[in-house]
Scaffold this active site. Structure first.
Site, PDB file in Angstrom:
ATOM      1  N   GLU A 127       0.802  -1.229   0.000  1.00 41.17           N
ATOM      2  CA  GLU A 127       0.000   0.000   0.000  1.00 41.17           C
ATOM      3  C   GLU A 127       0.835   1.280   0.000  1.00 41.17           C
ATOM      4  O   GLU A 127       0.626   2.172   0.828  1.00 41.17           O
ATOM      5  CB  GLU A 127      -0.933   0.024   1.224  1.00 41.17           C
ATOM      6  CG  GLU A 127      -1.946  -1.097   1.216  1.00 41.17           C
ATOM      7  CD  GLU A 127      -2.935  -1.008   2.385  1.00 41.17           C
ATOM      8  OE1 GLU A 127      -4.137  -1.200   2.137  1.00 41.17           O
ATOM      9  OE2 GLU A 127      -2.513  -0.750   3.513  1.00 41.17           O
ATOM     10  N   VAL A 128       1.770   1.371  -0.902  1.00 44.30           N
ATOM     11  CA  VAL A 128       2.563   2.594  -0.998  1.00 44.30           C
ATOM     12  C   VAL A 128       1.807   3.604  -1.871  1.00 44.30           C
ATOM     13  O   VAL A 128       1.545   3.347  -3.038  1.00 44.30           O
ATOM     14  CB  VAL A 128       3.946   2.308  -1.607  1.00 44.30           C
ATOM     15  CG1 VAL A 128       4.773   3.589  -1.654  1.00 44.30           C
ATOM     16  CG2 VAL A 128       4.670   1.231  -0.813  1.00 44.30           C
TER      17      VAL A 128
END
Lengths: 456, 456
Positions: free
Chosen positions: B253-254
C-alpha cells in the site's frame, strides 16, 4: 453524557485559579423511599450538581438521582500530568430523557457466571442504564432454579453447575438495586420453551407426524388445565422472587406448526370457534397468562407479536418492539392503540460487523415515528440486546461495551446531542475510564489509553 | 487435528479393558539441534506417537516434532465422569501439511501488553501454529525500542509505557522458541511509516502543495543517501535482535501521491529514467532494502505489491498474498515466477460478521489455484491476520480463538479433512480445552463447557 469538557463553565478560565474541594454534600429531598426500597419506572433520576470550592453539593429528589449524580461527579474528576486530581467548577442540572434504559442479557444460549452479570451491572451504572432485562431461560437451557419446581433446572439446565440458585438471584437483584438498576426477568412463553419441557411433564404440546406423535414437542400446550395450574404456581413464585413491578412474559416467535399437527389442539380450536386462526389460540393462552400475572399485582412487558396478534392487553402493558423491519411503523401502531412501548429493534448488539457500528446505534432517534405528542410520550425508552448465541463470559464485556454506551447516551441525553465527532472523543475517554474501572471495553478505533501499563 | 475420537484404534473396544499408562518416553532422533537453537522453516515437526500400556513412546526427528507430539498427547488425555484420566491406545504418525503456519499480530494500531502476546503464543502452541508474524510498527505508533535509534520509540510510540524494550522482545522470542514458534518481525517500508518520521529526521518524503511543502509527509524518502545509511544501521540491529532467518519487509500500500508532489523526487525520477512510473521508484527503494538485508544473511518476506510492482527479488523471497480479490490468480503468478508464497488473503480475522465465520476460513483450500505441481510446492503455508484497528488486549483473545483454530487445522491437517460437522464437534471440544487452559476463546455457537463453574 460522558466526560468533563462539556461541563466546563464558560467565563471561568481554568487553571489560573486552583482551589481545594474538600467536601461533596449529598442532599436527598424525598423522605421516602427508605433504604430498603427498589428503583421503579416512576423513580426520579434527576439531580443538581453544583461544584464550587470548598463544598460541592449534589441535590436529588430521590436516592436514584443521587446515584446518577455521583456517577457524573466521578466522571468529572480527572488527573493532571502531575498526579493531582482536578474537577472544574460546574453547575449541572441533569435528568434522563427516557425512563427505561435497559440492557438485555441472555443466560440460556450460554450460561453467564454470576461474576459476568455483576461486572455488567457495574458497567451499566457507569453508563447510567437502569434496567437489566434478564432473558434468563429459553429453548436451550433453564438455568433458573425454581423453588416450587426444582426439576425445571435439574433437567433443563446445561448441568447442575449451570444454574442460578435463589441466593444467586437475590445477589443479582441486590447488586443491581445498589446501583439504581431494576431487574426485570423474562420468562418467555408459549414459544422458546424447549428447556421447560424437560423438567415439567405435559407442559409442551406433543407434535404429530400424521396420526402419530412425532416424539418432538412444540410451544406450551394451551389446551390443558394443568398448564395453567403450573403457570399459576410458577408465576406466583416469580412474582415474589423478583421485586420489580414488571415481569417480561415474552410471547415472541411462536411457531404454529406443532399446534396445527396436534389433533387435540385442532379439536380445541373448533370448540372455541377459532377456525384455523392460530393467532387466536396464542392470544387465548397469552390472555390467561396475563390474567395470572395481573392477579399478583404485577405489570408486564411483552414482545411485539403479542400486540400484533391482537391479544387483549391491559392498558398499561409495555410492548417491546424488536423487529428491525419497519419498527417506526410498529411504534406508531402500538402507541396509537394507547400502549406503552420500548424500542429494542435498532439495538441488537449481538449483530456484529467490522468497523465503528456504534455510530449506527448512536444515530437512532427513538421518537422519529409517525404519531401525536401523546403517542410519543408512550415511548418510555429502549434496550440494547445482547442475545447469547455467540456470546458468553469470554466475550460478553468487550462485545457489549462501549457499543452499548452509545445506546446509553442516546437514551439519557437530549435529542440534540447528536454530533458523532464529539461523541467519539467523549466515548473514547469514557472507554478508557471503564478500562481503569475493570470493564474490558473494546476499543472504538486505533489509539490508546494513557493509563495502560507496559508489560504484565 | 483436535480431539481424541479420530485416534481411537479400530478393532479395540474401549473401555472393556483398562490398563495403566505409567510413562511417556520421548525419543528425539537428531543429535542436532541443541537446546539453544531456534525453529526454522525447514524444521521437521513430524512425530510418531504410540500409546500402549505401560509405556507410550513419542518419536520425533527434532525437538519441534516432539513438542507437537506432546501437544497431541495432552489433547488425547480426557477425564471420565469419575475423575480418572484416560487415554486410548493409539498409533499416530502425524506431520504438518504446510511448513509455515502463522498468526499476524499488529502492535501498532493498538499496543498489546506482553501478557497478551505470551497468552497468544500459548494458544498458538495449542493449535500447532509455528510462526508469530509480529507486525510490530506502523503509521500509528512505533512501540519497538531500538538500541541504535531510541528516538524512534521515544517520539513514535503512543507513550513511554507503550513500548517493547529489548528485554521484552527477548522474552517474546524465547517464550515462542520454547513452543516451537518462530518470531518474524515486520518492519514495513516505505509506506506505513508515519510513526518512524517522528523520531528520525528527513526519513520521510516531504509532501508539497504546489510549490510549497505542505507540512505533511509521505512514504520513506527514496532519493536520499541518508535514508539508506539509516536503514543499513537499523536493519543491522533488527538482524541481530531477531534470530529468525527471515525478516518481513512489508512493501504494501505505498501511495505515490506525496512522491509525485515533491519536486526533488520528480527530478530524481528524471535522472533515473523512470519517467512517470512511480512503481519503478518503489522498486528502486525496495531493491536497496533487500540488498541491505541480504548482506546480513537474512531472507525476507514481502507483501504481494513488491512482486506486483516488479521489484527484482532474490529467488528465495517469500511473497505474502493478502488481497482478497482474486488471490488464486496471484498465487498462480507468484509461483509461476518461481517465488515462494504465503497465503493470508482469505484469513483476515479482523473482519468480523455475525455467525459462524470459522466455516468460511476452514473451507479454504490453499492449493486450489492454477499451476503445476512445482508451483504448488512453492506455497509453503498461510497466516491468519488479526490487524489491530479494532483489537487490543480487551478483545484479542476471544476474537482470535477459536476462529484461528480453523485456519490452524486447515494448514496442518490433510487436504481431505473438510467435514464441517465433524470439525464443529472437535473445535467445540478444543475450545473448551483452551478455556480450561486459560485462553478466553469465544463460543462457536450455543452450548456450554462441562467444566465451567457456577458463580464466581
Amino acid at each position: 453524557m460522558f466526560g468533563h469538557s462539556r461541563w466546563r463553565s464558560p467565563g471561568r478560565r481554568w487553571p489560573f485559579v486552583r482551589r481545594e474541594l474538600s467536601q461533596l454534600q449529598v442532599v436527598i429531598a424525598a423522605p421516602e423511599p427508605g433504604c430498603d426500597s427498589y428503583p421503579r419506572l416512576a423513580s426520579s433520576e434527576a439531580y443538581h450538581l453544583t461544584i464550587t470550592e470548598p463544598v460541592a453539593i449534589l441535590k436529588a429528589d430521590e436516592v436514584w438521582g443521587a446515584l446518577r449524580g455521583l456517577e457524573t461527579f466521578s466522571q468529572l474528576v480527572h488527573e493532571d500530568d502531575y498526579g493531582s486530581f482536578l474537577v472544574n467548577e460546574s453547575d449541572i442540572y441533569d435528568f434522563p430523557r427516557f425512563a427505561h434504559r435497559g440492557i438485555l442479557l441472555d443466560t440460556s444460549r450460554h450460561y453467564l457466571p454470576l461474576k459476568s452479570i455483576l461486572t455488567n451491572l457495574d458497567a451499566m451504572a457507569f453508563n447510567k442504564f437502569n434496567v437489566l432485562h434478564w432473558h434468563i431461560v429459553d429453548d436451550q437451557s433453564f438455568p433458573y432454579q425454581s423453588i416450587y419446581f426444582p426439576e425445571l433446572s435439574n433437567k433443563g439446565a446445561y448441568s447442575y453447575n449451570h444454574i442460578y440458585t435463589p441466593t444467586d438471584v437475590r445477589l443479582v437483584i441486590e447488586y443491581a438495586r445498589l446501583r439504581g438498576i431494576r431487574v426485570i426477568p423474562e420468562f418467555d412463553t408459549p414459544g422458546h420453551t424447549q428447556s421447560w419441557g424437560k423438567g415439567q411433564k405435559d407442559l409442551l404440546t406433543p407434535c404429530y407426524n400424521g396420526e402419530q406423535p412425532s416424539g418432538s414437542f412444540g410451544p406450551v400446550n394451551p389446551i390443558l388445565n394443568s398448564t395453567y395450574d403450573f403457570m399459576t404456581k410458577f408465576f406466583k413464585e416469580i412474582s415474589s422472587v423478583f421485586p420489580d413491578a414488571y415481569i417480561h412474559l415474552g410471547g415472541d416467535e411462536v411457531s404454529f406448526d406443532c399446534w396445527k399437527s396436534n389433533p387435540d389442539v385442532k379439536e380445541f380450536m373448533k370448540e372455541q370457534g377459532f377456525g384455523i386462526d392460530y393467532a387466536k389460540l396464542e392470544s387465548y393462552y397469552i390472555q390467561k397468562i396475563l390474567d395470572i400475572v395481573s392477579s399478583y399485582n404485577k405489570g408486564y412487558m411483552v414482545w411485539q407479536e403479542v400486540f400484533d396478534n391482537k391479544a387483549q392487553l391491559k392498558p398499561d402493558t409495555v410492548v417491546e418492539v424488536w423487529m428491525a423491519n419497519n419498527y417506526a411503523h410498529e411504534l406508531s401502531s402500538v402507541t396509537k392503540a394507547g400502549f406503552t412501548a420500548i424500542l429494542a429493534a435498532p439495538w441488537y448488539l449481538d449483530y456484529i460487523s467490522y468497523g465503528q457500528d456504534w455510530k449506527k446505534y448512536y444515530s437512532v432517534e427513538p421518537l422519529n415515528f409517525p404519531g401525536s405528542e401523546k403517542q410519543k410520550k408512550l415511548l418510555i425508552g429502549g434496550e440494547a440486546c445482547l442475545w447469547g448465541e455467540f456470546v458468553d463470559a469470554t466475550n460478553l464485556t468487550p462485545r457489549l461495551w462501549p457499543r452499548a454506551s452509545a445506546v446509553g447516551e442516546r437514551l439519557w441525553s437530549s435529542s440534540n446531542v447528536t454530533d458523532l465527532q464529539d461523541a467519539y472523543k467523549r466515548l473514547s475517554n469514557h472507554r478508557c475510564r471503564m478500562l481503569r474501572r475493570g470493564i474490558a471495553a473494546e476499543p472504538l478505533f486505533v489509539g490508546y489509553c494513557a493509563h495502560e501499563a507496559r508489560g504484565w
